[in-house]
Design an enzyme around this catalytic site. Structure first.
Site, PDB file in Angstrom:
ATOM      1  N   GLN A 179       0.836  -1.204   0.000  1.00 17.79           N
ATOM      2  CA  GLN A 179       0.000   0.000   0.000  1.00 17.79           C
ATOM      3  C   GLN A 179       0.869   1.252   0.000  1.00 17.79           C
ATOM      4  OE1 GLN A 179      -3.237  -0.382   2.678  1.00 17.79           O
ATOM      5  NE2 GLN A 179      -4.039   1.668   2.347  1.00 17.79           N
ATOM      6  N   SER A 238       4.617  -6.031   2.899  1.00 17.56           N
ATOM      7  CA  SER A 238       3.338  -5.840   3.595  1.00 17.56           C
ATOM      8  C   SER A 238       2.199  -6.448   2.784  1.00 17.56           C
ATOM      9  CB  SER A 238       3.113  -4.346   3.868  1.00 17.56           C
ATOM     10  OG  SER A 238       1.945  -4.128   4.626  1.00 17.56           O
ATOM     11  N   LEU A 239       1.284  -5.643   2.277  1.00 17.60           N
ATOM     12  CA  LEU A 239       0.198  -6.118   1.413  1.00 17.60           C
ATOM     13  C   LEU A 239       0.721  -7.030   0.303  1.00 17.60           C
ATOM     14  CD1 LEU A 239      -2.741  -5.932   0.204  1.00 17.60           C
ATOM     15  CD2 LEU A 239      -1.917  -3.890  -1.015  1.00 17.60           C
ATOM     16  N   ARG A 255      -9.242  -7.222   4.056  1.00 17.27           N
ATOM     17  CA  ARG A 255      -8.109  -6.790   4.893  1.00 17.27           C
ATOM     18  C   ARG A 255      -8.131  -5.284   5.083  1.00 17.27           C
ATOM     19  NH1 ARG A 255      -2.521  -5.269   3.925  1.00 17.27           N
ATOM     20  NH2 ARG A 255      -1.062  -6.178   5.433  1.00 17.27           N
ATOM     21  N   HIS A 290       1.158  -2.794  11.048  1.00 25.75           N
ATOM     22  CA  HIS A 290       2.276  -3.574  11.589  1.00 25.75           C
ATOM     23  C   HIS A 290       2.677  -3.155  12.994  1.00 25.75           C
ATOM     24  CE1 HIS A 290       2.347  -5.292   7.668  1.00 25.75           C
ATOM     25  NE2 HIS A 290       2.463  -4.093   7.138  1.00 25.75           N
ATOM     26  N   GLN A 313       1.487 -10.911  10.892  1.00 27.28           N
ATOM     27  CA  GLN A 313       2.009  -9.895   9.985  1.00 27.28           C
ATOM     28  C   GLN A 313       1.457  -8.504  10.247  1.00 27.28           C
ATOM     29  OE1 GLN A 313       0.641  -8.561   6.519  1.00 27.28           O
ATOM     30  NE2 GLN A 313       2.352  -9.073   5.166  1.00 27.28           N
TER      31      GLN A 313
END
Length: 309
Positions: A10, A90-91, A115, A200, A248
């Site tokens: 993102q 991440s994503l 999500r 996170h 995560q």
């Protein structure tokens, strides 16, 4: 040649991303149209026309993953090439799971739509945000965050991107108060990001719980190696995926450490979409990174892969 396929997260979104790929590759058109029907989102409008939704997490996340898949499918349609490892920031770890065979591609796009909703809901009313710190050692950033938490602040190291670039997350007011502290410690820049989520870090505990419930029936029992953001090592099974992807959202992204750990077993990195990770990789590894975003960049990589360079 051994390849690692890598996928951005993102913040990499831009109006018009994937348009040329969509217009020129059958599989790209097919997956966008299928995703639009399955998710009840007009992805052509979301990706290719100016709109406000592209900045909202529940739309941003599936748009980025879909763009990565379109770029990946354009390569697949053009030449046979298999990754030895996949990795996402991440994503992007969900994009990596889709390409590795851990998730169906359409299921992945729907999952990250959820999500985004879970993350936004978890941060509702918590004045959440993130801040990028440039030019300061990781250990110093960690020390400042630790000291701040001991004094009641909610701030955590969230993304280890490359040397001299780390993102912290937490309460927006607490982050703003630390701007001068980071700069006094030697940071070249400490800048709040235009975000309403704190990724996170423990702020996303509820989102983490909800996500794993939705993931459990979708994830395959086994798949090709995916490098985890949480442990910076590869995993290949459903049990590992459920444990690591639950963690995560509340643990920092170890992107820099992941690249360092796999670098000796990789000859080339291929990013699908954006080009953000290509810039980070230049500060981590001497190995080449190609970023496929359009026809020109696809052709450049294919020339390299076919040994024309």
């Amino acid at each position: 040649m051994k390849y690692a396929f890598i996928f951005p997260g993102q913040g990499s979104q831009a109006v018009g991303m994937g348009k040329e790929i969509y217009e020129n590759f059958v599989q790209a058109r097919e997956i966008l149209d299928r995703a639009s029907d399955f998710c009840s989102i007009d992805f052509k409008k979301l990706l290719f026309e100016p709109n406000d939704n592209l900045a909202i997490s529940e739309f941003t996340q599936p748009a980025i993953v879909l763009n990565s898949f379109m770029c990946y499918l354009a390569l697949e349609e053009s030449m046979a090439l298999k990754a030895d490892l996949t990795l996402g920031h991440s994503l992007g770890e969900f994009s990596a799971l889709g390409v590795s065979g851990g998730l169906d591609l359409i299921d992945t796009i729907k999952l990250v739509n959820s999500r985004g909703k879970f993350m936004q809901a978890a941060c509702e009313g918590k004045n959440a945000s993130m801040m990028v710190i440039l030019g300061l050692e990781d250990s110093k950033v960690e020390e400042i965050c630790q000291n701040a938490r001991e004094n009641g602040a909610q701030v955590w190291a969230a993304n280890y991107n490359c040397d001299g670039q780390i993102v912290v997350a937490g309460n927006k007011d607490d982050l703003a108060k630390l701007e001068s502290t980071f700069k006094e410690a030697g940071a070249k820049r400490a800048m709040l990001l235009n975000m309403s989520v704190a990724s996170h870090c423990p702020t996303l505990k509820d989102a983490s719980e909800n996500l794993v419930k939705e993931l459990e029936p979708l994830i395959k029992d086994e798949f090709d190696p995916v490098v985890s953001n949480v442990i910076a090592r590869a995993y290949t099974s459903k049990d590992e995926a459920l444990q690591l992807l639950k963690a995560q959202l509340v643990k920092p992204v170890l992107y820099k450490q992941s690249i360092e750990n796999i670098d000796s077993s990789v000859d080339c990195y291929v990013e699908f979409g954006a080009g953000v990770l290509k810039g980070m990789n230049k500060k981590i590894t001497s190995k080449p990174t190609y970023s496929i975003t359009d026809i020109k960049s696809l052709e450049e990589f294919m020339s390299f892969a076919k040994g024309e360079f």
